[in-house]
Design an enzyme around this catalytic site. Structure first.
Site, PDB file in Angstrom:
ATOM      1  N   GLY A  13       0.805  -1.181  -0.084  1.00 25.54           N
ATOM      2  CA  GLY A  13      -0.094  -0.015  -0.046  1.00 25.54           C
ATOM      3  C   GLY A  13       0.834   1.209   0.048  1.00 25.54           C
ATOM      4  O   GLY A  13       1.931   1.337  -0.098  1.00 25.54           O
ATOM      5  N   ASP A  14       0.085   2.297  -0.070  1.00 26.25           N
ATOM      6  CA  ASP A  14       0.868   3.873   0.013  1.00 26.25           C
ATOM      7  C   ASP A  14       1.795   3.879  -1.345  1.00 26.25           C
ATOM      8  O   ASP A  14       2.997   4.630  -0.965  1.00 26.25           O
ATOM      9  CB  ASP A  14       1.662   3.832   1.417  1.00 26.25           C
ATOM     10  CG  ASP A  14       0.633   3.775   2.362  1.00 26.25           C
ATOM     11  OD1 ASP A  14      -0.436   4.213   2.515  1.00 26.25           O
ATOM     12  OD2 ASP A  14       1.077   2.980   3.243  1.00 26.25           O
ATOM     13  N   LYS A  17      -0.601   5.390  -5.701  1.00 27.54           N
ATOM     14  CA  LYS A  17      -1.738   5.275  -6.646  1.00 27.54           C
ATOM     15  C   LYS A  17      -2.436   6.597  -6.958  1.00 27.54           C
ATOM     16  O   LYS A  17      -2.919   6.624  -8.254  1.00 27.54           O
ATOM     17  CB  LYS A  17      -2.723   4.239  -6.217  1.00 27.54           C
ATOM     18  CG  LYS A  17      -2.068   2.678  -5.968  1.00 27.54           C
ATOM     19  CD  LYS A  17      -2.887   1.759  -5.424  1.00 27.54           C
ATOM     20  CE  LYS A  17      -3.478   1.813  -4.070  1.00 27.54           C
ATOM     21  NZ  LYS A  17      -2.219   1.525  -3.042  1.00 27.54           N
ATOM     22  N   GLY A  41      -5.878   6.063   1.927  1.00 26.89           N
ATOM     23  CA  GLY A  41      -5.724   7.257   1.338  1.00 26.89           C
ATOM     24  C   GLY A  41      -4.844   7.627   0.353  1.00 26.89           C
ATOM     25  O   GLY A  41      -3.773   7.056   0.447  1.00 26.89           O
ATOM     26  N   HIS A  42      -5.489   8.370  -0.599  1.00 22.91           N
ATOM     27  CA  HIS A  42      -4.698   8.802  -1.769  1.00 22.91           C
ATOM     28  C   HIS A  42      -4.306  10.394  -1.480  1.00 22.91           C
ATOM     29  O   HIS A  42      -5.253  11.044  -1.202  1.00 22.91           O
ATOM     30  CB  HIS A  42      -5.534   8.787  -2.940  1.00 22.91           C
ATOM     31  CG  HIS A  42      -5.727   7.384  -3.466  1.00 22.91           C
ATOM     32  ND1 HIS A  42      -4.863   6.405  -3.112  1.00 22.91           N
ATOM     33  CD2 HIS A  42      -6.691   6.732  -4.006  1.00 22.91           C
ATOM     34  CE1 HIS A  42      -5.320   5.323  -3.693  1.00 22.91           C
ATOM     35  NE2 HIS A  42      -6.524   5.430  -4.311  1.00 22.91           N
ATOM     36  N   THR A  43      -3.062  10.657  -1.544  1.00 21.57           N
ATOM     37  CA  THR A  43      -2.700  11.962  -1.729  1.00 21.57           C
ATOM     38  C   THR A  43      -2.069  12.370  -3.101  1.00 21.57           C
ATOM     39  O   THR A  43      -1.597  11.825  -3.797  1.00 21.57           O
ATOM     40  CB  THR A  43      -1.399  12.407  -0.649  1.00 21.57           C
ATOM     41  OG1 THR A  43      -1.680  11.943   0.892  1.00 21.57           O
ATOM     42  CG2 THR A  43      -1.047  13.782  -0.617  1.00 21.57           C
ATOM     43  N   GLN A 220      -5.049  -0.096  -0.862  1.00 17.92           N
ATOM     44  CA  GLN A 220      -3.828  -0.955  -0.173  1.00 17.92           C
ATOM     45  C   GLN A 220      -3.070  -1.508  -1.386  1.00 17.92           C
ATOM     46  O   GLN A 220      -2.923  -0.769  -2.389  1.00 17.92           O
ATOM     47  CB  GLN A 220      -4.326  -1.951   0.637  1.00 17.92           C
ATOM     48  CG  GLN A 220      -4.783  -1.530   2.048  1.00 17.92           C
ATOM     49  CD  GLN A 220      -6.126  -0.853   2.272  1.00 17.92           C
ATOM     50  OE1 GLN A 220      -7.135  -1.650   1.365  1.00 17.92           O
ATOM     51  NE2 GLN A 220      -6.471   0.129   3.028  1.00 17.92           N
ATOM     52  N   THR A 235      -4.845  -6.554   5.127  1.00 16.09           N
ATOM     53  CA  THR A 235      -6.443  -5.784   5.182  1.00 16.09           C
ATOM     54  C   THR A 235      -7.459  -6.952   5.131  1.00 16.09           C
ATOM     55  O   THR A 235      -7.138  -8.000   4.949  1.00 16.09           O
ATOM     56  CB  THR A 235      -6.403  -4.847   4.150  1.00 16.09           C
ATOM     57  OG1 THR A 235      -7.577  -3.945   4.377  1.00 16.09           O
ATOM     58  CG2 THR A 235      -6.478  -5.342   2.656  1.00 16.09           C
ATOM     59  N   THR A 296      -3.957   8.605   6.158  1.00 21.31           N
ATOM     60  CA  THR A 296      -5.025   8.394   7.104  1.00 21.31           C
ATOM     61  C   THR A 296      -4.870   8.493   8.611  1.00 21.31           C
ATOM     62  O   THR A 296      -5.620   9.301   9.364  1.00 21.31           O
ATOM     63  CB  THR A 296      -5.753   6.949   6.861  1.00 21.31           C
ATOM     64  OG1 THR A 296      -6.020   6.748   5.226  1.00 21.31           O
ATOM     65  CG2 THR A 296      -7.021   6.673   7.684  1.00 21.31           C
ATOM     66  N   ARG A 299       0.613   7.799  10.921  1.00 25.49           N
ATOM     67  CA  ARG A 299       1.678   7.062  11.417  1.00 25.49           C
ATOM     68  C   ARG A 299       3.075   7.031  10.637  1.00 25.49           C
ATOM     69  O   ARG A 299       2.918   7.063   9.369  1.00 25.49           O
ATOM     70  CB  ARG A 299       1.127   5.767  11.552  1.00 25.49           C
ATOM     71  CG  ARG A 299       0.250   5.383  12.683  1.00 25.49           C
ATOM     72  CD  ARG A 299      -0.207   4.120  12.962  1.00 25.49           C
ATOM     73  NE  ARG A 299      -0.879   3.348  11.663  1.00 25.49           N
ATOM     74  CZ  ARG A 299      -1.249   2.128  11.325  1.00 25.49           C
ATOM     75  NH1 ARG A 299      -0.913   1.338  12.345  1.00 25.49           N
ATOM     76  NH2 ARG A 299      -1.800   1.698  10.149  1.00 25.49           N
ATOM     77  N   LYS A 327       8.286   7.811  -7.094  1.00 28.93           N
ATOM     78  CA  LYS A 327       9.032   8.383  -6.062  1.00 28.93           C
ATOM     79  C   LYS A 327      10.558   8.074  -6.480  1.00 28.93           C
ATOM     80  O   LYS A 327      11.306   7.767  -5.428  1.00 28.93           O
ATOM     81  CB  LYS A 327       8.752   7.985  -4.524  1.00 28.93           C
ATOM     82  CG  LYS A 327       7.389   8.599  -3.913  1.00 28.93           C
ATOM     83  CD  LYS A 327       7.464   8.292  -2.575  1.00 28.93           C
ATOM     84  CE  LYS A 327       6.202   9.251  -1.858  1.00 28.93           C
ATOM     85  NZ  LYS A 327       6.310   9.087  -0.528  1.00 28.93           N
TER      86      LYS A 327
END
Length: 417
Positions: A13-14, A17, A41-43, A220, A235, A296, A299, A327
């Protein structure tokens, strides 16, 4: 008749996407979410604005795109409504499956109570109630969005569920809601959401038959899939490409191009095995450079090197046609960049993802680093050592890096023919 393109996460995940969905949504008529809940969460960065989306499909940022939330999603009405407030152009652009299961406040309370009871053996969930909501769905005691059409009947069913399970709720110190208060809460949800609730299965078939350009997104990543991830530290949904079919009511023949999303390194949130995790200065540097904190929960993410073994696994499971490598710029300035090319377990080297990764020791291959890739928009602009790294990854995972992201900005994206 058209086929639906699909975007899927290939790591834990993260992966980024959101940026790729946003990028591809500019040329699609519909963006459809097929699984997960608001634990993801999508940023997305557009110009000087940053958007954090949790449930609404990323196509919402394209005023021409329409958005579908499929039956495979568990939807928290209160959180969905909070997210809707950011936008003022959702009429006729946002559709919610009447078969999507509701995630209600008590699901989060159950989630948090279960995590507390496990102590050091906790899975490390977000505490948002995703697991309990999916659990109720599978146990056939959940409630679907279409039930908001009759809130009094729905409230009666919820109260009956509490009464039938009162011993469990007593232990967790969760009170049975008062019916009048519950109806008022559900009426609030219904007032906002009913205009958007529809039979999205029929809608999906219609737009496929009409030849619309459709983009599917999950949540995810593959290594968090309930079947194919690092169970039980996963998940509660099917995060791989096959989940798009069950989560939207379409069949495998309806799928078009599958784009897998992966960072140029690896991260993971929560507990569970992570063979290529770096516990030293390099891991900390990746976290700082990549701003690796959960959209989200906030963390800090665990960080490490690219895992080519897990990536091959994910590429095959999902039937990936191309990878979007995210990235790359986070690795700028490293003298050396590592890739996990195998695992060692009990003194034996393997090149596949086994049933249990707890004792897997990474076997690394090192590559020369580079100075700067940030902002590059053409492959030829990249430093030679960065090109060599990308080409080596392609050979290891057997799939082309068709898209390369060199910053959070929408425009800093390399598209390779």
């Amino acid at each position: 008749m058209s086929r639906a393109d699909l975007i899927v996460g290939l790591q834990w995940g993260d992966e980024g996407k959101g940026k790729i969905v946003d990028h591809m949504a500019q040329t699609h008529d519909f963006v459809c979410r097929f699984a997960g809940g608001h634990n993801a969460g999508h940023t997305i960065v557009v110009g000087d604005k940053k958007y954090a989306l949790h449930l609404i499909p990323s196509g919402v940022l394209n005023p021409k795109a329409k958005n579908i939330v499929g039956n495979g999603v568990v939807l928290s009405p209160v959180d969905f409504i909070k997210e809707m407030v950011q936008f003022d152009n959702l009429d006729g652009r946002l559709f919610i499956s009447d078969k999507a299961h509701m995630l209600l406040p008590y699901h989060a309370l159950v989630d948090q109570a279960k995590e507390r009871s496990k102590g050091e053996k906790a899975i490390g969930t977000t505490g948002k109630g995703i697991g309990p909501a999916y659990g109720d769905k599978i146990a056939r005691v959940g409630h679907r969005m279409g039930e908001l059409h009759d809130t009094e009947k729905l409230a009666t069913k919820i109260i009956e569920f509490f009464e039938q399970n009162s011993a469990i709720f007593d232990v967790m110190e969760i009170d049975i809601p008062k019916k009048e208060e519950l109806i008022a809460e559900l009426d609030g949800y219904a007032k906002v959401l009913i205009p958007h609730i529809t039979d999205t299965t029929q809608l999906m078939w219609k737009i496929l038959d009409e030849g619309k350009k459709i983009l599917l997104e999950g949540a995810q990543g593959t290594m968090l899939d309930i079947d194919h991830g690092t169970y039980p530290f996963v998940t509660s949904s099917t995060t791989v490409s096959a989940g798009a079919c069950s989560g939207l009511g379409i069949n495998p023949k309806d799928l078009g191009k599958i784009t897998g999303i992966a960072k140029a390194y690896c991260t993971r949130v929560g507990n569970g095995p992570f063979p290529s995790e770096d516990f030293g200065d390099n891991g900390e540097r990746l976290r700082k450079n990549g701003r690796e904190f959960g959209t989200t929960t906030g963390r800090p993410r665990r960080c490490g090197w690219f895992d080519a073994v897990a990536m091959r696994h994910a590429v095959r499971v999902n039937g990936v046609d191309q990878v979007a490598l995210m990235k790359l710029d986070v690795l700028d300035g490293f003298d050396e960049v590592k890739v996990c090319v195998a695992y060692e377990i009990d003194g034996k080297e393997i090149n596949y993802v086994p049933y249990d990764l707890d004792d897997a020791v990474p076997v690394y291959k090192s590559f020369a680093g580079w100075d700067k890739t940030e902002g590059c928009r053409e492959f030829d602009e990249l430093p030679d050592t960065a090109k060599s790294y990308i080409q080596a990854l392609e050979e290891m995972i057997g799939t082309k890096m068709g898209i390369i992201s060199t910053s959070p900005d929408r425009e800093d994206t390399i598209i390779r023919a």
